[in-house]
Design an enzyme around this catalytic site. Structure first.
Site, short mmCIF file in Angstrom:
data_model
loop_
_atom_site.label_atom_id
_atom_site.label_comp_id
_atom_site.label_asym_id
_atom_site.label_seq_id
_atom_site.Cartn_x
_atom_site.Cartn_y
_atom_site.Cartn_z
N PHE A 118 25.15 56.70 -36.22
CA PHE A 118 26.45 56.39 -36.84
C PHE A 118 26.65 54.89 -37.10
O PHE A 118 25.81 54.09 -36.75
CB PHE A 118 27.64 57.06 -36.16
N GLU A 119 27.74 54.60 -37.77
CA GLU A 119 28.00 53.24 -38.32
C GLU A 119 26.87 52.83 -39.27
O GLU A 119 26.51 51.65 -39.34
CB GLU A 119 28.17 52.21 -37.19
N GLY A 120 26.32 53.78 -40.00
CA GLY A 120 25.21 53.51 -40.90
C GLY A 120 23.90 53.84 -40.20
O GLY A 120 23.53 53.14 -39.24
N ASN A 159 20.17 53.89 -39.18
CA ASN A 159 19.32 52.69 -39.19
C ASN A 159 18.39 52.63 -40.40
O ASN A 159 18.08 51.55 -40.90
CB ASN A 159 18.54 52.58 -37.88
N GLN A 194 10.33 52.63 -50.17
CA GLN A 194 11.09 52.45 -48.93
C GLN A 194 10.22 51.94 -47.78
O GLN A 194 10.71 51.26 -46.89
CB GLN A 194 11.77 53.76 -48.55
C1 LIG Z 1 29.95 61.48 -32.68
C2 LIG Z 1 30.13 61.03 -34.08
C3 LIG Z 1 31.20 60.23 -34.42
C4 LIG Z 1 31.38 59.81 -35.74
N1 LIG Z 1 32.46 59.03 -36.04
C5 LIG Z 1 32.69 58.69 -37.33
C6 LIG Z 1 33.82 57.92 -37.70
O1 LIG Z 1 34.66 57.60 -36.85
N2 LIG Z 1 34.01 57.58 -38.99
C7 LIG Z 1 33.09 57.94 -39.94
O2 LIG Z 1 33.29 57.60 -41.12
N3 LIG Z 1 31.99 58.66 -39.63
C8 LIG Z 1 31.77 59.05 -38.36
N4 LIG Z 1 30.68 59.78 -38.04
C9 LIG Z 1 29.73 60.12 -39.10
C10 LIG Z 1 28.52 59.22 -39.08
O3 LIG Z 1 28.86 57.93 -39.54
C11 LIG Z 1 27.43 59.87 -39.94
O4 LIG Z 1 26.95 60.99 -39.22
C12 LIG Z 1 26.30 58.90 -40.25
O5 LIG Z 1 26.72 57.86 -41.11
C13 LIG Z 1 25.10 59.61 -40.92
O6 LIG Z 1 25.55 60.33 -42.04
P1 LIG Z 1 25.20 61.88 -42.14
O7 LIG Z 1 25.48 62.55 -40.85
O8 LIG Z 1 25.88 62.39 -43.36
O9 LIG Z 1 23.63 61.91 -42.32
P2 LIG Z 1 22.82 61.78 -43.68
O10 LIG Z 1 23.40 60.74 -44.59
O11 LIG Z 1 22.59 63.16 -44.24
O12 LIG Z 1 21.45 61.21 -43.12
C14 LIG Z 1 20.54 62.04 -42.40
C15 LIG Z 1 19.24 61.30 -42.24
O13 LIG Z 1 18.69 61.01 -43.52
C16 LIG Z 1 18.44 59.63 -43.63
N5 LIG Z 1 18.75 59.15 -44.97
C17 LIG Z 1 19.89 59.31 -45.66
N6 LIG Z 1 19.82 58.71 -46.85
C18 LIG Z 1 18.60 58.13 -46.92
C19 LIG Z 1 17.90 57.36 -47.89
N7 LIG Z 1 18.46 56.98 -49.03
N8 LIG Z 1 16.65 56.97 -47.62
C20 LIG Z 1 16.05 57.30 -46.47
N9 LIG Z 1 16.65 58.02 -45.52
C21 LIG Z 1 17.91 58.44 -45.73
C22 LIG Z 1 19.35 58.96 -42.63
O14 LIG Z 1 18.83 57.73 -42.22
C23 LIG Z 1 19.38 59.96 -41.52
O15 LIG Z 1 18.26 59.76 -40.68
C24 LIG Z 1 30.46 60.20 -36.73
C25 LIG Z 1 29.37 61.00 -36.37
C26 LIG Z 1 29.21 61.43 -35.08
C27 LIG Z 1 28.02 62.31 -34.73
#
Ligand SMILES: Cc1cc2nc3c(=O)[nH]c(=O)nc-3n(C[C@H](O)[C@H](O)[C@H](O)COP(=O)(O)OP(=O)(O)OC[C@H]3O[C@@H](n4cnc5c(N)ncnc54)[C@H](O)[C@@H]3O)c2cc1C
Length: 328
Positions: free
Chosen positions: A136-138, A140, A235
């Site tokens: 989370f928070e982006g 890595n 990448q």
């Molecule tokens: C406990 C918890 C609390 C949270 N709290 C908040 C909050 O308060 N506010 C909020 O806004 N969000 C919150 N989130 C959401 C969190 O920020 C997201 O889960 C996180 O940003 C990842 O997004 P996603 O889950 O949609 O994964 P995805 O975007 O689907 O990513 C999944 C995987 O694919 C990879 N990936 C994605 N795009 C690419 C790319 N272009 N190239 C290569 N790899 C890629 C990622 O690195 C990751 O490993 C929370 C999540 C959890 C689990």
């Protein structure tokens, strides 16, 4: 009106900074638990702490904490200034600290052996809880792309090769080292970059740091020339550039922090911190050279093979070898 993007970036930066701080605190606590466990548990008539492999775990964790702490200090001073965009540094610190905590939690579980894996011991939960910080928070991966694409854009435009194909850049990756040190300089109240005077004991690290800043710049240029507009999709190349930039930023902060402690206390009182600085700079330098070697050498051939194997995996909907020893 119209300032929504700025507000969003500000919130993200603050979140990444606090997450890096939380991970650094968590790693300090983990190191305390690792140390207690390693002193108490006796195997082969020795506490685990007597074994060199354990000592490697303790020392790496300590030197990484030192680096993370130094980065936080620089970031905090940038926040205090109020007029500096610290998005790149916050991303570097978030990636570094979240991976440091994960490594430390994993080392803790390993050190605790069977007790590391089961309740009621706290270690397995520490491992589970630390895992989210890399997501989370982006995530890595995405932050590494953010760091690298920020760095690639300026030289790309300068080379007039690809210009509009890239999203808006922030600054030159090759300059990140100098950029980082100018931030450090702000904190130290000095007037030049890593031209800050450093003690003789730190000079070797400063020399390597400056060499690596130049090498990152030329590696970035070469990557742009080689891949042109396709750099956005390369990448694995971007990931290496980002790793080099993160280690450079951390190294700049570590050298400046150590120099600042030497100024405050005198060299005799800083031996333990200098050892942390030595260890971090040497390890970060090794990682840097590995990435540079992959960019300069035949890393692209390995990347081609990775793409090819991944295509087979996708085509075969998973493991594709038909006469595997183990059937599904
Ligand atoms: C406990 C918890 C609390 C949270 N709290 C908040 C909050 O308060 N506010 C909020 O806004 N969000 C919150 N989130 C959401 C969190 O920020 C997201 O889960 C996180 O940003 C990842 O997004 P996603 O889950 O949609 O994964 P995805 O975007 O689907 O990513 C999944 C995987 O694919 C990879 N990936 C994605 N795009 C690419 C790319 N272009 N190239 C290569 N790899 C890629 C990622 O690195 C990751 O490993 C929370 C999540 C959890 C689990």
């Amino acid at each position: 009106m119209g300032r929504g993007f700025n507000v969003a970036v500000h919130v993200l930066n603050a979140g990444r900074l606090t997450l890096a701080a939380g991970c650094t605190g968590g790693t300090k606590r983990t190191l305390g638990l690792m140390t207690s466990y390693a002193e108490e548990r006796v195997q082969f008539e020795h506490p685990l702490a007597d074994f060199e492999i354990t000592q490697r775990k303790l020392s790496r964790t300590a030197s990484d904490i030192y680096a993370s702490d130094a980065m936080l200090g620089v970031l905090a001073s940038m926040v205090d200034r109020g007029d500096i965009d610290f998005s790149l540094e916050a991303a570097c610190a978030k990636v570094f600290a979240s991976e440091m905590l994960w490594r430390a939690a994993d080392d803790m579980v390993q050190l605790a052996g069977g007790r590391g894996y089961v309740k009621p011991y706290p270690y397995e939960r520490m491992l589970r809880d630390s895992r989210i910080n890399r997501i989370f928070e982006g995530a890595n991966e995405v932050l590494r792309l953010f760091i690298a694409l920020n760095g690639v854009q300026a030289p790309a435009e300068a080379l007039k090769e690809i210009g509009s194909a890239l999203r808006r850049p922030l600054r030159n990756l090759g300059l990140l080292g100098g950029y980082a040190t100018s931030r450090v300089k702000l904190r130290l109240g000095q007037t030049s970059t890593l031209d800050i005077e450093v003690h003789e004991r730190l000079k070797r690290h400063k020399d390597y740091f400056e060499k690596h800043v130049a090498e990152l710049g030329s590696a970035t240029d070469r990557a742009i020339i080689r891949h042109r507009e396709h750099i956005i999709d390369r990448q694995l190349v971007l990931e290496r550039l980002a790793n080099m930039a993160i280690d450079l930023f951390a190294t700049a902060c570590v050298i400046a922090r150590t120099q600042s402690l030497i100024d405050e206390r005198g060299i005799e009182e800083c031996e333990r911190e200098i050892a942390l600085c030595d260890l971090f700079c040497v390890e970060a330098g090794r990682r840097f050279r590995t990435s540079r070697h992959m960019l300069d050498g035949r890393g692209h051939e390995v990347d081609d093979t990775r793409r090819s194997v991944a295509a087979s995996v996708r085509g075969g909907k998973g493991y594709f070898v038909t006469d595997a020893i183990l059937d599904e």
